[in-house]
Design an enzyme around this catalytic site. Structure first.
Site, mmCIF file in Angstrom:
data_model
loop_
_atom_site.group_PDB
_atom_site.id
_atom_site.type_symbol
_atom_site.label_atom_id
_atom_site.label_comp_id
_atom_site.label_asym_id
_atom_site.label_seq_id
_atom_site.Cartn_x
_atom_site.Cartn_y
_atom_site.Cartn_z
ATOM 1 N N GLY A 32 10.589 1.102 2.114
ATOM 2 C CA GLY A 32 11.584 1.292 0.912
ATOM 3 C C GLY A 32 11.657 2.219 0.859
ATOM 4 N N HIS A 33 13.004 2.523 0.942
ATOM 5 C CA HIS A 33 12.796 4.307 0.782
ATOM 6 C C HIS A 33 13.864 4.711 -0.393
ATOM 7 C CE1 HIS A 33 11.543 4.960 5.308
ATOM 8 N NE2 HIS A 33 10.931 4.617 4.108
ATOM 9 N N PRO B 44 6.226 -6.337 -9.137
ATOM 10 C CA PRO B 44 5.249 -5.050 -9.770
ATOM 11 C C PRO B 44 4.245 -4.706 -9.093
ATOM 12 C CG PRO B 44 5.242 -7.201 -11.011
ATOM 13 C CD PRO B 44 6.075 -7.482 -9.670
ATOM 14 N N THR C 12 5.969 -8.799 2.681
ATOM 15 C CA THR C 12 7.737 -8.529 2.059
ATOM 16 C C THR C 12 8.538 -9.676 2.301
ATOM 17 O OG1 THR C 12 8.373 -7.723 4.521
ATOM 18 C CG2 THR C 12 6.813 -6.091 1.891
ATOM 19 N N ASN D 177 10.802 -3.913 5.737
ATOM 20 C CA ASN D 177 10.251 -4.163 5.352
ATOM 21 C C ASN D 177 9.454 -3.104 4.028
ATOM 22 O OD1 ASN D 177 8.598 -3.269 7.185
ATOM 23 N ND2 ASN D 177 6.666 -3.480 6.767
ATOM 24 N N ALA E 83 6.784 7.522 -1.753
ATOM 25 C CA ALA E 83 7.709 8.749 -2.154
ATOM 26 C C ALA E 83 8.360 9.401 -0.839
ATOM 27 C CB ALA E 83 7.955 9.394 -3.194
ATOM 28 N N LYS E 84 7.736 9.052 -0.085
ATOM 29 C CA LYS E 84 8.018 9.740 1.716
ATOM 30 C C LYS E 84 9.658 10.426 1.997
ATOM 31 C CE LYS E 84 6.377 6.703 3.767
ATOM 32 N NZ LYS E 84 5.290 5.410 3.096
ATOM 33 N N GLY E 85 10.448 8.821 1.248
ATOM 34 C CA GLY E 85 12.465 9.273 1.500
ATOM 35 C C GLY E 85 12.246 10.850 1.026
ATOM 36 N N GLY F 117 1.724 2.596 0.818
ATOM 37 C CA GLY F 117 2.805 2.770 1.610
ATOM 38 C C GLY F 117 3.612 3.439 -0.160
ATOM 39 N N ASP F 118 4.604 3.439 -0.741
ATOM 40 C CA ASP F 118 5.864 3.767 -1.631
ATOM 41 C C ASP F 118 4.924 4.765 -2.331
ATOM 42 O OD1 ASP F 118 6.526 1.090 -1.671
ATOM 43 O OD2 ASP F 118 5.341 0.015 -2.231
ATOM 44 N N ARG G 196 4.951 -11.756 24.049
ATOM 45 C CA ARG G 196 5.995 -11.660 25.108
ATOM 46 C C ARG G 196 6.803 -12.782 25.385
ATOM 47 N NH1 ARG G 196 1.309 -10.561 29.336
ATOM 48 N NH2 ARG G 196 0.118 -12.029 28.141
ATOM 49 N N GLN H 196 5.487 2.056 5.725
ATOM 50 C CA GLN H 196 4.698 1.582 5.055
ATOM 51 C C GLN H 196 3.395 2.745 4.937
ATOM 52 O OE1 GLN H 196 6.027 0.111 7.939
ATOM 53 N NE2 GLN H 196 7.320 -0.464 6.093
HETATM 54 P P1 IMP Z 1 4.668 -7.000 6.242
HETATM 55 O O1 IMP Z 1 4.189 -5.705 6.247
HETATM 56 O O2 IMP Z 1 5.507 -7.640 5.600
HETATM 57 O O3 IMP Z 1 3.723 -8.006 6.702
HETATM 58 O O4 IMP Z 1 3.873 -7.687 4.439
HETATM 59 C C1 IMP Z 1 2.543 -7.004 4.580
HETATM 60 C C2 IMP Z 1 1.605 -6.241 3.443
HETATM 61 O O5 IMP Z 1 2.400 -4.668 3.867
HETATM 62 C C3 IMP Z 1 2.218 -6.444 2.114
HETATM 63 O O6 IMP Z 1 1.109 -6.484 1.414
HETATM 64 C C4 IMP Z 1 3.470 -5.549 2.118
HETATM 65 O O7 IMP Z 1 3.207 -5.579 0.461
HETATM 66 C C5 IMP Z 1 3.113 -4.361 2.325
HETATM 67 N N1 IMP Z 1 4.028 -3.916 2.877
HETATM 68 C C6 IMP Z 1 5.231 -3.831 3.955
HETATM 69 N N2 IMP Z 1 5.597 -3.176 3.678
HETATM 70 C C7 IMP Z 1 5.379 -1.737 2.228
HETATM 71 C C8 IMP Z 1 6.070 -0.839 2.121
HETATM 72 O O8 IMP Z 1 6.894 -0.181 2.431
HETATM 73 N N3 IMP Z 1 5.532 -0.234 1.528
HETATM 74 C C9 IMP Z 1 4.038 -0.966 0.570
HETATM 75 N N4 IMP Z 1 3.285 -1.945 1.101
HETATM 76 C C10 IMP Z 1 4.715 -2.883 1.948
#
Ligand code: IMP
Length: 427
Positions: free
Chosen positions: A40-41, A307, A128, A38, A15-17, A12-13, A142, A224
């Protein structure tokens, strides 16, 4: 090209946005198919920065229809907050934003369930805290899930919550919670949100099928990274949805055969938030390279501000995820962050229990024991943020990108040298 998918190939992160934003001009629909708030773009347009967690990046362009697919889990106040933020910034949001009536609703008790589960040191995943996992658990189970469309029927919603909330209260009490939820209060609160969301709620499957039939172009925006995919990621340290393009079919109703271009987005190094194995992690203290990259790359979570853990580029992982994602081409992001380092390392293989392997181990517990095998390359000292063509890059930066192409075995279509959309090299 009926449909393109932009997917992150790391944790994740990536910089897809920025890539989605660049491509959205050429698409009629931008569609999210997994996850929730969860993600972030961050999108930078000159001196304006937009941070979105739930809404598709396409929502910044009113001529594009932005779709929140059935595969998402949605916390209504967050949806409304992001819409309000955009309206306040002068970005029109109306019929161009459609939310699937089949997406699932996150309630406050989901967040409470997650908070309590994460308080257990042994079971902690480092999530998150947005209620994502518990809501998906209810979806698959369900019995206790509520879909967005159900918010539009007051009597039905009240009856459902009167059935669900007492069960949730018992569960939460067993986890140690002392403040029970009140079904009728929740019902009134969520009916209020629904009233404001009503004009956006629709049958997104039909809308997308009609779009395809009319020859419209679709852009899928994965949330993600592929290594967080619930089936193929570093389980259990993953998210609860299918972030790989395999999630498109279930998460939007668009059959896979329509997706003809898959762009894998790769950071020039690696980051990860939350717990879980990370073989190339740079754990080299406050004056080390890891901290330097974190500071220069502003590697702090968009959603939680945590961080991010930082490490060298891992091409063992990239070969695995690019194959799983069916990737046609890759984009290398944040290359500028590496400027000023004397040398760079790229992981090409792992040592696992005394044996050299070049495949990604199928379980996280094996991955924990993997030691990275590195190739070292010269760095560059020049500022590369003004490069607009590959020839503008120093020779060492070109060699680094070429080596990524060779090791991953895919063409590099874009190189990003800064957050702004103009700071992009198209190959
Ligand atoms: P959850 O998606 O909040 O259940 O978190 C599960 C795992 O995915 C954790 O390690 C989060 O830090 C990670 N995670 C969830 N969304 C992102 C994202 O957009 N970028 C990076 N890590 C993410």
């Amino acid at each position: 090209m009926p449909a393109t998918c932009v997917v992150g190939l790391q944790w994740g992160d990536e910089a897809k946005g920025k890539i989605v934003d660049l491509l959205s001009d050429r698409h009629d629909f931008v569609v999210r198919y997994n996850g929730g708030a969860n993600a972030g773009h961050t999108i930078v347009w000159g001196d304006r920065t937009f941070k979105l967690s739930l809404l598709p990046t396409g929502v910044l362009k009113p001529q594009v229809t932005s779709v929140i697919g059935n595969g998402l889990v949605v916390y209504p106040p967050r949806f409304l907050e992001e819409v309000d933020q955009l309206l306040a910034a002068g970005v029109p949001v109306g019929k161009n934003l459609v939310l699937s009536d089949h997406a699932h609703v996150i309630f406050l008790y989901h967040m409470e369930e997650e908070r309590l589960a994460e308080a257990d040191a042994e079971g902690k995943l480092g999530t998150t805290g947005r209620g994502i996992g518990p809501c998906y658990q209810d979806k698959v189970g369900r019995r206790f899930a509520i879909r967005i469309g159900e918010l539009l029927n007051p009597t039905h919603l009240r009856d459902r919550l009167r059935h669900i909330v007492p069960v949730k209260n018992k569960l939460l009490a067993a986890f140690g919670s002392t403040t029970p939820f009140n079904a009728d209060k929740l019902c009134v609160e969520y009916l209020g949100y629904a009233e404001r969301m009503r004009s956006h709620i629709g049958d997104t499957v039909r809308i997308l099928h009609d779009g395809l039939a009319a020859g419209k172009n679709l852009l899928f925006e994965a949330a993600q990274g592929s290594l967080l995919d619930v089936d193929h990621g570093t389980y259990p340290y993953v998210t609860s949805s299918s972030s790989l393009p395999s999630g498109i079919w279930t998460g939007s109703g668009v059959p896979a055969r329509n997706v003809t271009r898959i762009i894998g987005v790769v950071k020039a190094y690696t980051t990860r938030v939350g717990r879980g194995p990370f073989p190339t992690e740079l754990d080299d203290g406050p004056t080390g390279i890891g901290e330097r990259i974190r500071k220069i790359g502003r590697e702090f979570g968009t959603v939680t501000g945590r961080p991010r853990r930082v490490g060298w580029l891992d091409t063992v992982a990239l070969r695995y995820t690019s194959a799983l994602a069916g990737t046609d081409e890759i984009t290398v992001m944040l290359l500028d962050v590496l400027s000023g380092l004397t040398e760079l390392k790229i992981c090409t293989a792992y040592e696992l229990d005394g044996e050299r392997i070049t495949h990604f181990p199928s379980d996280a517990y094996q991955l924990e024991r993997c030691q990275p095998v590195y190739e070292t390359m010269p760095g560059w000292s020049e500022d590369i943020t003004t490069a607009r063509a590959k020839k503008d890059l120093p020779a060492a930066a070109r060699r680094y990108v070429d080596r990524i192409r060779e090791l991953v075995g895919l063409p590099v279509s874009h190189i990003s040298v800064g957050p702004d959309r103009v700071q992009t090299i198209t190959e």
